[in-house]
Write an enzyme that holds these catalytic residues in place. Structure first.
Site, mmCIF file in Angstrom:
data_model
loop_
_atom_site.group_PDB
_atom_site.id
_atom_site.type_symbol
_atom_site.label_atom_id
_atom_site.label_comp_id
_atom_site.label_asym_id
_atom_site.label_seq_id
_atom_site.Cartn_x
_atom_site.Cartn_y
_atom_site.Cartn_z
ATOM 1 N N CYS A 74 0.735 -1.227 0.128
ATOM 2 C CA CYS A 74 0.132 0.037 0.031
ATOM 3 C C CYS A 74 0.817 1.152 0.027
ATOM 4 O O CYS A 74 1.444 1.608 0.935
ATOM 5 C CB CYS A 74 -0.710 -0.025 1.221
ATOM 6 S SG CYS A 74 -1.689 1.599 1.474
ATOM 7 N N CYS A 77 -0.253 3.940 2.470
ATOM 8 C CA CYS A 77 0.127 3.694 3.796
ATOM 9 C C CYS A 77 1.461 4.063 4.307
ATOM 10 O O CYS A 77 1.901 4.324 5.290
ATOM 11 C CB CYS A 77 0.163 1.889 3.968
ATOM 12 S SG CYS A 77 -1.615 1.567 3.874
#
Length: 313
Positions: A74, A77
């Site tokens: 991700c 993230c």
């Protein structure tokens, strides 16, 4: 992007923690589960797994725990995590950050209903508080965490953890709640929403400008409406009666409590558009109530208000 629940309420039911309460047989000490093995200070940032989550729940009764749901693949993230770690570290032990790799911990990902990541929420006294999803600017993280600390203080969670072996900082003195507010909080903790509603209504009768009482009243009314409701049964009833006002109201309320605010607003706006003009007033009133509950400056409220205005003219 979400904003936190307003200070003074913990939205029970936002995530399902019932299957994650893997608590130890005896109460755990008030220290992070990932404490340093060499006897050093408890880390402010640590990893949590399906197996250790029960300890994190216990820790949240002493100090607010921010949960960062992330994954290696991700990109957002990786942008957000350093910001979260920086802000938590600067707060000097008033918050801790528990990081959850959703790929390695599917039970936690399911329990938190992580439909997209990064997803950030908090635990206060064992109860979940939705914060936001997506990579947000550092200043927004600071603002959200400041509100989280206010909420935690109102629920008596004012502890800190030691930093780098130093004694824990003394928590600021908690301002005493007005008597009727204190009565409402006590009633909420006992699940007696009717008594909490009555206390807030009395507070507003004494001071119509009491914004905290007004916000609290909206929140506890919402909790009262969904108490004991079955989500699957509610959705089935709403699907069977697309223009049934009460059936649609219940699902919208459940969505708000579950953190699915856009879904709730979309459902009510579609209902508003489908009803004859003479039957729309209750839907508009419910939308305005929920707007006030979420916050007038919330992006989701602004979008929904704009759509509602377009339907009115």
């Amino acid at each position: 992007m979400s904003t936190p629940a307003a200070p003074g309420s913990v939205m029970r039911g936002a995530v399902d923690l019932s299957s994650l309460r893997n608590r130890p047989q005896s109460p755990a000490p008030a220290a992070a589960p990932a404490a340093a093995q060499d006897g050093g200070a408890t880390p402010l940032v640590f990893d949590v797994t399906d197996a250790t989550f029960g300890e994190v729940l216990e820790l949240s009764r002493t100090v607010p725990v921010v949960i960062d749901l992330w994954a290696e693949w991700c990109g957002p993230c990786k942008q957000l995590s350093p910001v979260l770690e920086k802000v938590v570290t600067e707060l000097g032990g008033r918050l801790v950050l528990a990081k959850v790799d959703v790929d390695a911990n599917p039970q936690l990902a399911q329990g938190f209903r992580a439909q997209s990541i990064p997803m950030v929420l908090a635990l206060v006294a064992g109860q979940p508080v939705p914060l936001f999803t997506g990579a947000v600017p550092e200043q927004q993280v600071r603002d959200v965490f400041a509100q989280l600390l206010q909420l935690a203080a109102q629920h008596g969670v004012t502890g800190t953890v030691p930093v780098d072996g130093a004694p824990a900082a003394e928590a600021p003195a908690e301002e005493a709640l007005p008597p009727l507010h204190a009565e409402a909080f006590a009633a909420i903790e006992e699940g007696d929403y009717a008594r909490a509603i009555s206390a807030y209504e009395k507070a507003l009768a004494e001071n119509p400008r009491d914004v905290d009482a007004r916000a609290g009243l909206g929140q506890v009314r919402l909790l009262d409406r969904v108490q004991g409701a079955d989500l699957q049964a509610a959705r089935a009833a709403a699907a069977a009666e697309p223009t049934g006002i009460e059936a649609q109201f219940l699902v919208a309320d459940l969505d708000v409590v579950g953190g699915h605010v856009d879904d709730a607003f979309g459902r009510l706006l579609e209902l508003f558009a489908a009803l004859p003009a003479a039957e729309r007033a209750p839907v508009r009133e419910r939308l305005l109530e929920l707007f006030g509950l979420i916050g007038d400056d919330d992006a989701r409220v602004i979008r929904a208000r704009t759509r509602l205005a377009s339907l009115l003219f």
